[in-house]
Write a protein that holds these residues in place. Structure first.
Motif, PDB file in Angstrom:
ATOM      1  N   LYS A   1     -28.629  15.519  57.815  1.00 33.45           N
ATOM      2  CA  LYS A   1     -27.764  16.535  58.421  1.00 33.45           C
ATOM      3  C   LYS A   1     -28.408  17.915  58.357  1.00 33.45           C
ATOM      4  N   LEU A   2     -29.102  18.192  57.255  1.00 31.38           N
ATOM      5  CA  LEU A   2     -29.748  19.489  57.069  1.00 31.38           C
ATOM      6  C   LEU A   2     -31.085  19.603  57.799  1.00 31.38           C
ATOM      7  N   GLY A   3     -31.568  18.488  58.350  1.00 31.25           N
ATOM      8  CA  GLY A   3     -32.855  18.497  59.043  1.00 31.25           C
ATOM      9  C   GLY A   3     -34.039  18.659  58.106  1.00 31.25           C
ATOM     10  N   LEU A   4     -33.910  18.133  56.881  1.00 34.27           N
ATOM     11  CA  LEU A   4     -34.966  18.265  55.882  1.00 34.27           C
ATOM     12  C   LEU A   4     -35.765  16.976  55.764  1.00 34.27           C
ATOM     13  N   ASP A   5     -37.068  17.102  55.660  1.00 29.93           N
ATOM     14  CA  ASP A   5     -37.952  15.940  55.539  1.00 29.93           C
ATOM     15  C   ASP A   5     -38.174  15.634  54.064  1.00 29.93           C
TER      16      ASP A   5
END
Length: 284
Positions: free
Chosen positions: A27-31
């Motif tokens: 959801k946060l767009g973190l890898d």
């Protein structure tokens, strides 16, 4: 390069932490690649020594039976963990001198948020089931909630060192009592926190069911698999309110995600975390 995080414990295959963390990072767009690693207490020092800074680690979630043993494997402990001697979180922080491993205890915040959402008032008459590592966080949480004293029910007083150390650290008076007295003691409490392993409270549930029905307080059962637990069912049958153990897990994970990523975990992120484990919303 993807950052790495993981949950450590033994056994660990049942953990819901991967679902919570992966949903939040997506959801946060973190890898951030979040994995599950089975580690025993004996193997913990070798495992921690094997971690390479080049592997881009950002955090570790720590569950039983590693919460006390992990203290010796970090460079620094902050917050509640420093007082309790029990941590459930390791954040990897980049400094000019390299990566530092910093221990935290987010279980305390997880407990406080979960029971407040259930309507627990300040200065609750409180009881804890079990005297191990999670009981230390429960004691600190009850201190934060303003409890004046706590009854801690244990099967073996000699194995309640973590509970006694936590009480001394936060300045909260506790009374260690035999588990045989727990059912009667729970019936008169505003708040009960069960830190017992799954199914360990099944016999106690039967004792609760044999007591006269009546108004009861709030029960947080940190064991969330299987659910509902027998003790949760017995508590509801007597008119009490039950807080699902996944609520504590959710809110302690929110704090971990902030520590691992630096991201702001907003309500929409918590929504997808709830969905990932089938947890209904309550009050955040």
């Amino acid at each position: 390069m993807s950052r790495r995080a993981a949950v450590l414990g033994h056994p660990i295959s049942h953990s819901k932490s991967p679902a919570l963390h992966r949903a939040a990072y997506a959801k946060l767009g973190l890898d951030i690649d979040y994995s599950v690693i089975d580690v025993t207490v004996d193997r913990l020092p070798a495992f921690m020594a094997s971690l390479d800074a080049g592997d881009n680690w950002c955090g570790l979630s720590v569950t039983m039976p590693l919460k006390a043993a992990m203290v010796a494997e970090v460079d620094e402990v902050r917050g509640a963990g420093a007082h309790l001697g029990v941590i459930n979180t390791v954040a990897f922080e980049a400094t000019e001198r390299g990566v530092r491993r910093v221990g935290h205890n987010t279980d305390v915040a997880g407990i406080v948020q979960a029971v407040r959402n259930a309507g627990v008032r300040e200065q609750p008459v409180s009881a804890i089931l079990g005297g191990g590592g999670t009981s230390a966080a429960a004691i600190a949480a009850l201190h934060d909630l303003g409890a004046r004293r706590v009854d801690v029910y244990v099967r073996d007083v000699g194995r309640a060192a973590e509970a006694k150390a936590a009480a001394a650290a936060v300045g909260l008076a506790i009374q260690l009592r035999p588990m045989a007295e727990a059912a009667a003691g729970m019936a008169g409490a505003d708040l009960v926190i069960s830190t017992l392993p799954p199914r360990a409270a099944d016999g106690l549930a039967g004792e609760l069911e044999s007591l006269p029905a009546g108004s009861t307080g709030v029960l947080l059962d940190v064991a969330y698999d299987p659910w509902p637990s027998r003790i949760a069912e017995a508590w509801v049958s007597r008119g009490g309110v039950v807080v699902h153990g996944l609520e504590m897990l959710l809110y302690q994970a929110v704090e971990q995600i902030r520590l691992f990523s630096g991201a702001d975990v907003t309500a929409d992120v918590i929504d997808v975390m709830c969905d990932s484990v089938g947890l209904s919303r309550r009050g955040y």
